[in-house]
Design a protein around this motif. Structure first.
Motif, PDB file in Angstrom:
ATOM      1  N   SER A  80       0.843  -1.189   0.000  1.00  0.00           N
ATOM      2  CA  SER A  80       0.000   0.000   0.000  1.00  0.00           C
ATOM      3  C   SER A  80       0.885   1.249   0.000  1.00  0.00           C
ATOM      4  CB  SER A  80      -0.901  -0.005   1.242  1.00  0.00           C
ATOM      5  OG  SER A  80      -1.314   1.300   1.581  1.00  0.00           O
ATOM      6  N   ALA A  81       0.730   2.103  -1.009  1.00  0.00           N
ATOM      7  CA  ALA A  81       1.521   3.337  -1.064  1.00  0.00           C
ATOM      8  C   ALA A  81       1.227   4.239   0.126  1.00  0.00           C
ATOM      9  CB  ALA A  81       1.243   4.080  -2.371  1.00  0.00           C
ATOM     10  N   ALA A  82      -0.015   4.222   0.605  1.00  0.00           N
ATOM     11  CA  ALA A  82      -0.374   5.051   1.753  1.00  0.00           C
ATOM     12  C   ALA A  82       0.350   4.605   3.016  1.00  0.00           C
ATOM     13  CB  ALA A  82      -1.890   5.007   1.969  1.00  0.00           C
ATOM     14  N   ASP A  83       0.782   3.338   3.053  1.00  0.00           N
ATOM     15  CA  ASP A  83       1.570   2.862   4.187  1.00  0.00           C
ATOM     16  C   ASP A  83       3.009   3.359   4.124  1.00  0.00           C
ATOM     17  OD1 ASP A  83      -0.377   1.511   5.535  1.00  0.00           O
ATOM     18  OD2 ASP A  83       0.183  -0.479   4.848  1.00  0.00           O
ATOM     19  N   VAL A  84       3.497   3.600   2.910  1.00  0.00           N
ATOM     20  CA  VAL A  84       4.894   3.991   2.738  1.00  0.00           C
ATOM     21  C   VAL A  84       5.077   5.487   2.972  1.00  0.00           C
ATOM     22  CG1 VAL A  84       6.862   4.004   1.162  1.00  0.00           C
ATOM     23  CG2 VAL A  84       5.261   2.076   1.151  1.00  0.00           C
TER      24      VAL A  84
END
Length: 269
Positions: A80-84
């Motif tokens: 998940s990009a939002a996690d990065v």
């Protein structure tokens, strides 16, 4: 939208911690300079699914979604990009030296650079710098939170020239934050809009799917689906992304979940 994953150890991420650093005016530094033969010999363990490697020799797994009945579940190999974005950045000594401010994508929607807000951001001397994704690896900390490990110390990071991402923001499609939180215009005005809440990446950092949330108060429960990123038409920065799908077509898509544990159980639908 932070998600928890199984903890893993990145066995070879520190193998070249003493590699040469880029010059002060070089914003594209390569903190781990190794030969192709060394890269082959020093591949990290991939026993735990979901760990993203920036190494060009890693084998891509395009199956980032798994179908379960009428649900689409993010596979263990996806990220998940939002996690990065917002994740901690850790140097070779294990010390936190900053946070991920953003991700820069190239033309094929693969991560090209990681923009880092150095550890002094909330004091004096804070700045954003950018390093090539080849010099970073995305893994997890002891609390199962996403983190980015790089082969640079905080001192070396301070010597990198400041990075201005404003021109990329104006492009409307070069940054992870150009997508996350952006409105999505559906086929007609009567269909209303949705919101692109996340990008789902494969293990090599290529954005494959956009998570679209729609419904909300009008439909009592917000709905979430994963749509192929290529289905969206480019739009200027600040304007909604266009998706040639009606609201009814969105409703026909399998509901998206980040893990098996999130999927509804019998009798919950």
């Amino acid at each position: 939208m932070k998600r928890l994953f199984t903890t893993t150890a990145l066995a070879a991420s520190m193998a070249f911690a003493t590699a040469a650093y880029a010059a002060e005016d070089d914003a594209k530094n390569a903190p781990m300079e190794v030969t192709p033969a060394q890269q082959q010999d020093a591949q990290p363990s991939l026993e735990t699914p979901g760990e993203m490697l920036s190494d060009a020799t890693a084998t891509a797994d395009d199956d980032v979604l798994a179908m379960r009945d009428n649900f689409a579940v993010m596979s263990g190999n996806a990220i998940s990009a939002a996690d990065v974005v917002g994740a901690a950045v850790v140097g070779p000594d294990g010390k936190e030296i900053g946070t991920v401010d953003d991700l820069v994508f190239n033309e094929d929607k693969s991560i090209d650079q990681v923009i880092i807000a150095d550890g002094k951001m909330f004091g004096f001397g804070g700045k954003n710098v950018a390093i090539d994704f080849e010099g970073a690896s995305i893994t997890r900390d002891q609390n199962d939170e996403r983190m980015v490990r790089i082969g640079m110390t905080d001192q070396a990071l301070e010597e990198v020239a400041e990075f201005d991402k404003a021109p990329l923001e104006e492009s409307g499609g070069k940054l992870a934050t150009s997508y996350i939180g952006r409105d999505v215009a559906l086929a007609t005005e009567d269909d209303g809009t949705g919101e692109l809440s996340d990008l789902i990446l494969d293990r090599n950092g290529t954005a494959k799917y956009a998570v679209v949330e729609y419904g909300g108060m009008l439909e009592m429960n917000e709905n979430r689906v994963a749509i192929d990123l290529n289905s969206f038409k480019p739009a200027p920065a600040g304007e909604p992304l266009n998706l040639a799908m009606t609201l009814d077509q969105l409703r026909e898509q399998p509901s998206f979940f980040y893990s098996e544990e999130e999927t509804p159980k019998d009798g919950e639908m």
